[in-house]
Write an enzyme that holds these catalytic residues in place. Structure first.
Site, short mmCIF file in Angstrom:
data_model
loop_
_atom_site.label_atom_id
_atom_site.label_comp_id
_atom_site.label_asym_id
_atom_site.label_seq_id
_atom_site.Cartn_x
_atom_site.Cartn_y
_atom_site.Cartn_z
CG HIS A 127 35.38 32.92 37.46
ND1 HIS A 127 35.85 31.68 37.15
CD2 HIS A 127 36.18 33.83 36.80
CE1 HIS A 127 36.89 31.81 36.32
NE2 HIS A 127 37.10 33.08 36.10
CD GLU A 160 43.42 31.83 30.82
OE1 GLU A 160 43.15 32.21 31.97
OE2 GLU A 160 42.63 31.98 29.87
CG ASP A 191 42.19 29.54 34.44
OD1 ASP A 191 41.65 28.69 35.18
OD2 ASP A 191 41.54 30.39 33.81
NE ARG A 231 39.99 30.25 38.82
CZ ARG A 231 40.04 31.17 37.86
NH1 ARG A 231 40.55 30.86 36.67
NH2 ARG A 231 39.61 32.38 38.06
CB CYS A 241 45.15 40.27 33.83
SG CYS A 241 44.86 38.79 32.86
C1 PEP Z 1 43.31 34.04 35.06
O1 PEP Z 1 43.07 32.86 34.81
O2 PEP Z 1 44.31 34.41 35.71
C2 PEP Z 1 42.41 35.09 34.60
C3 PEP Z 1 42.70 36.36 34.77
O3 PEP Z 1 41.23 34.70 34.04
P1 PEP Z 1 39.95 34.25 34.88
O4 PEP Z 1 40.21 34.50 36.33
O5 PEP Z 1 38.79 34.99 34.36
O6 PEP Z 1 39.87 32.78 34.56
MG MG Z 2 41.56 32.36 33.34
#
Ligand code: PEP
Ligand code: MG
Length: 595
Positions: free
Chosen positions: A201, A443, A467, A477, A514
């Site tokens: 993140h 996810e 995820d 990740r 996304c």
């Molecule tokens: C994902 O996991 O692809 C996602 C968009 O959510 P985040 O990156 O906030 O975990």
């Molecule tokens: Mg996610």
């Protein structure tokens, strides 16, 4: 290239993972971290006096803390329990403990943080390896002391950060998403860390803020000192320390070329994202802060496919109230001005927020109490957000999305709370959208595999590949050591994605992607080939994505998808995508960021 002389500091390249594009040239500021190893940051002989003052101040402040803790614990828990704080204060006042640290700073010319963590670390290890169990427990006392003194030394770094001169590039062992979000962008132009993965993140925030970043550089902080000149190349994932004049000139040229390339994309913003054969693709933006909607719209996005509301928590020291939530969502509705707006309920936990606030951190937080699980166990907090979301739904179109859904029960529970709050609001005479759509992130593999069952109950899917890759491949990740194994082109991931899209279409519910992979041009072709018609990406990826879409036709994408799904390794899939996509639309890959 000139050969550096003995008086010229040697140019030094540090490869890592480029997680936020762009090249910057600036001066280094090294931030040390409270947890984990503190790098051996050298200081100059002139800086010794100031460093010793910082050190003495941290020791005095730690002793003062311990006296205060002792007084408080004595009244609350009695002398016996409180005594530990008194003992710690006495230890810190002991010259035989503190003296060697001062000597180390003075003689070995190292920063105070390193002297503290190194010498107390050696002492704690000595106690730990003792056969006598009473000595073993002393190791914990030493660790405690070390953390306390470091806290004071590092707390002082926040003020250093505030005073950072313009064109500062931050180097740190690791950064939290909230630290990154807090950077003053008029001074901090980029950052690099020793740790971290591509879709952590912290990396996502860097992209949202448009700060070039390289993570996973391993030993960068140990090699750097404050004030060095550095080039940070977020496109290729490399940091150059002490660049030569030739390197500086070469990078300056590249900065210029990138600027021109970006300018060439600006006209695209107003054009629709339609393929050559006339198929409409919806491009939405991912945001972390309400104001980012402007960037999404300016870049040519048609709305918001993912608003990560947990950033309301990450950028504040107190829990947001219902009014804080409401204000943020009302602002989004107003900025989106009738465009699609999907707001995800808070996705806290794992690398976001909760670990630093609990007494006993989870051993495996990515598999722990995160996301929708955390919300369902903290109902007052969850309901505060839902009330605010529902109230804001009276102002304009909003969709709610729940993260990390792994079972139907979880989705049903979340939906039940929304309905419950709808009843409350109706009783209170407050307005909300009764037809509000509720969807989920897909996810985790369990959700993808059960997509057919979910599709009967949810209003829409959004595939979160960040995820999904991590949980399908069992690869953290955020961990740079396994970054090479984290691959969204893995055939298992492709199969899950393809299947989710198929199930959504069969049930006639909208589906989008996304995850960060949607902004990868080659991968976007594959997603379109699988039948996806909505992509939600970080605003900086929108122009190039639009250019790609306007240059391809669906048949080409479908052929790529058909070939890719028949392969059985991520290396083959990546090679196929690279080769085919660049053959079909070489113009879409012009410019450094697409290299
Ligand atoms: C994902 O996991 O692809 C996602 C968009 O959510 P985040 O990156 O906030 O975990
Ligand atoms: Mg996610």
């Amino acid at each position: 290239m000139t050969v550096p002389t003995s008086t010229t500091p040697r140019s030094d390249q540090h490869p890592g993972l480029g997680v936020s594009p762009g090249i910057v040239i600036g001066r280094v500021m090294v931030l040390d971290t409270e947890h984990g190893r503190v790098p051996r940051r050298p200081i100059t002989a002139h800086a010794v006096k100031g460093e010793l003052e910082r050190f003495d101040h941290a020791i005095r402040a730690s002793i003062a803390d311990l006296h205060a803790l002792y007084a408080q614990a004595k009244t609350e828990m009695g002398e016996e329990t409180a005594a530990i704080f008194r003992v710690h204060a006495v230890m810190l006042a002991d010259k035989s403990l503190v003296g060697p640290m001062r000597v180390m700073i003075e003689k070995e010319l190292v920063c105070a943080e390193f002297a503290v963590s190194h010498l107390l670390g050696v002492l704690a290890d000595k106690f730990r390896s003792s056969r006598d169990s009473s000595f073993k427990t002393k190791a914990n006392d030493i660790d405690d002391l070390s953390a306390r003194v470091l806290h004071h030394l590092l707390g002082a770094q926040q003020s250093r950060l505030i005073e950072a001169p313009p064109d500062t590039i931050i180097f740190a062992r690791d950064l939290t998403p909230s630290q990154t979000a807090g950077f003053d962008r008029s001074r901090v132009i980029g950052f690099a860390t020793d740790l971290g993965g591509r879709t952590s993140h912290t990396a996502i925030v860097a992209r949202a803020l448009g700060i070039p970043a390289v993570v996973g550089c391993q030993n960068l902080t140990a090699a750097a000192t404050d004030g060095l000149t550095a080039i940070l190349d977020g496109d290729r994932g490399v940091v150059v320390l002490n660049p030569t004049p030739e390197q500086l000139a070469d990078y300056q040229l590249q900065i210029e070329q990138t600027r021109n390339f970006r300018l060439s994309l600006t006209d695209l913003c107003k054009l629709p994202a339609v393929t050559v054969d006339g198929t409409r693709i919806e491009i939405l933006g991912n945001i972390e802060f309400s104001e980012e909607i402007n960037q999404v719209i300016d870049a040519g996005g048609e709305g918001v496919g993912l608003y990560r509301t947990e950033f309301l928590y990450l950028t504040s020291t107190t829990e947001p109230t219902e009014e804080d939530h409401y204000k943020a969502y009302a602002r989004c509705v107003s900025l989106a001005a009738g465009r699609p707006l999907t707001i995800r309920t808070v996705d806290l936990g794992a690398d976001k927020y909760t670990q630093s606030r609990v007494d006993v951190p989870e051993r495996n937080p990515f598999l722990g109490n995160r996301s929708i699980r955390y919300c369902l166990r903290n109902l007052p907090m969850f309901k505060r957000q839902l009330r605010a979301l529902l109230r804001a739904s009276a102002l304009g179109p909003i969709k709610i999305m729940f993260p990390l859904i792994t079972s139907l029960e979880e989705f049903r529970q979340a939906k039940y709370h929304v309905r419950d709050i709808m009843d409350d609001l109706a009783e209170e005479g407050l307005d909300f959208d009764r037809g509000l759509k509720m969807g989920m992130m897909v996810e985790v593999p369990s959700a993808a595999i059960m997509a057919e069952a979910f599709a009967r109950e949810v209003d829409f899917f959004s595939i979160g590949t960040n995820d999904l890759v991590q949980y399908t491949l069992a690869v953290d990740r955020t961990n740079e050591r396994v970054a090479g194994l984290y691959s969204h082109t893995h055939p298992a991931v492709l199969r899950l994605i393809k299947d989710v899209i198929r199930k959504a279409k069969r049930a006639d519910i909208p589906v989008s992607c996304c995850g960060e992979s949607a902004g990868d041009l080659e991968f976007a072709m594959l997603l379109i080939g699988f039948g996806l018609r909505t992509l939600s990406v970080t605003s900086s990826s929108i122009p190039q994505l639009k250019r790609l879409i306007r240059s391809v036709n669906i048949d080409q994408c479908e052929r790529i998808a058909k070939s890719a799904i028949a392969l059985d390794s991520d290396v083959q899939v990546s090679a196929l995508l690279r080769e085919r996509a660049r053959k079909i639309v070489p113009e879409a890959f012009d410019g450094r960021t697409a290299e």
